[in-house]
Design a protein around this motif. Structure first.
Motif, short mmCIF file in Angstrom:
data_model
loop_
_atom_site.label_atom_id
_atom_site.label_comp_id
_atom_site.label_asym_id
_atom_site.label_seq_id
_atom_site.Cartn_x
_atom_site.Cartn_y
_atom_site.Cartn_z
N GLN A 139 31.61 13.70 63.49
CA GLN A 139 32.12 14.22 62.22
C GLN A 139 32.38 13.10 61.22
O GLN A 139 32.06 13.23 60.04
N ARG A 140 32.91 11.98 61.67
CA ARG A 140 33.14 10.83 60.77
C ARG A 140 31.83 10.33 60.19
O ARG A 140 31.73 10.04 58.99
N ARG A 141 30.79 10.21 61.03
CA ARG A 141 29.48 9.74 60.56
C ARG A 141 28.90 10.72 59.54
O ARG A 141 28.32 10.31 58.53
N LEU B 119 30.83 10.42 56.29
CA LEU B 119 30.49 9.14 55.68
C LEU B 119 29.14 9.23 54.99
O LEU B 119 28.96 8.73 53.87
N ASP C 289 34.68 13.63 67.27
CA ASP C 289 35.31 12.99 66.11
C ASP C 289 34.39 11.95 65.48
O ASP C 289 34.30 11.85 64.25
N ALA C 290 33.71 11.16 66.29
CA ALA C 290 32.80 10.13 65.77
C ALA C 290 31.62 10.78 65.03
O ALA C 290 31.21 10.30 63.98
#
Length: 92
Positions: free
Chosen positions: A34-36, A39, A31-32
């Motif tokens: 994919q978020r990065r 972003l 999840d982290a």
């Protein structure tokens, strides 16, 4: 890790740079990652300056490979330019 490739965006016949990122194996935090990635895509999409590239497309394949399709800028590899300036600075 990632890599950047020169490609052609069809059917436009436009030269583009494709940045491909794959989530590191055993990263444990999908999840982290994919978020990065998203972003980075959102940030790049908002930039509008002569010294930045234009983002044309981004996404994720079924194989969980993330990609950014950007304006292609012709020139030497950034790593070579950095080495040139690093060696020039050392000579001064």
């Amino acid at each position: 890790m990632g890599a950047v490739y020169e490609a052609e965006q069809r059917p436009l016949g436009r030269r583009v740079a494709v940045k491909v990122l794959q989530e590191p194996p055993n990263s444990g935090d999908s999840d982290a990652f994919q978020r990065r990635f998203f972003l980075e895509a959102a940030t790049l999409a908002k930039l509008d300056h002569p010294n930045t590239v234009t983002l044309f497309d981004y996404g994720q394949t079924k194989d969980h490979i993330f990609y950014l399709v950007m304006e292609y800028v012709d020139g030497p590899a950034l790593s070579k330019v950095c080495l040139l300036y690093t060696s020039d600075a050392a000579d001064e």
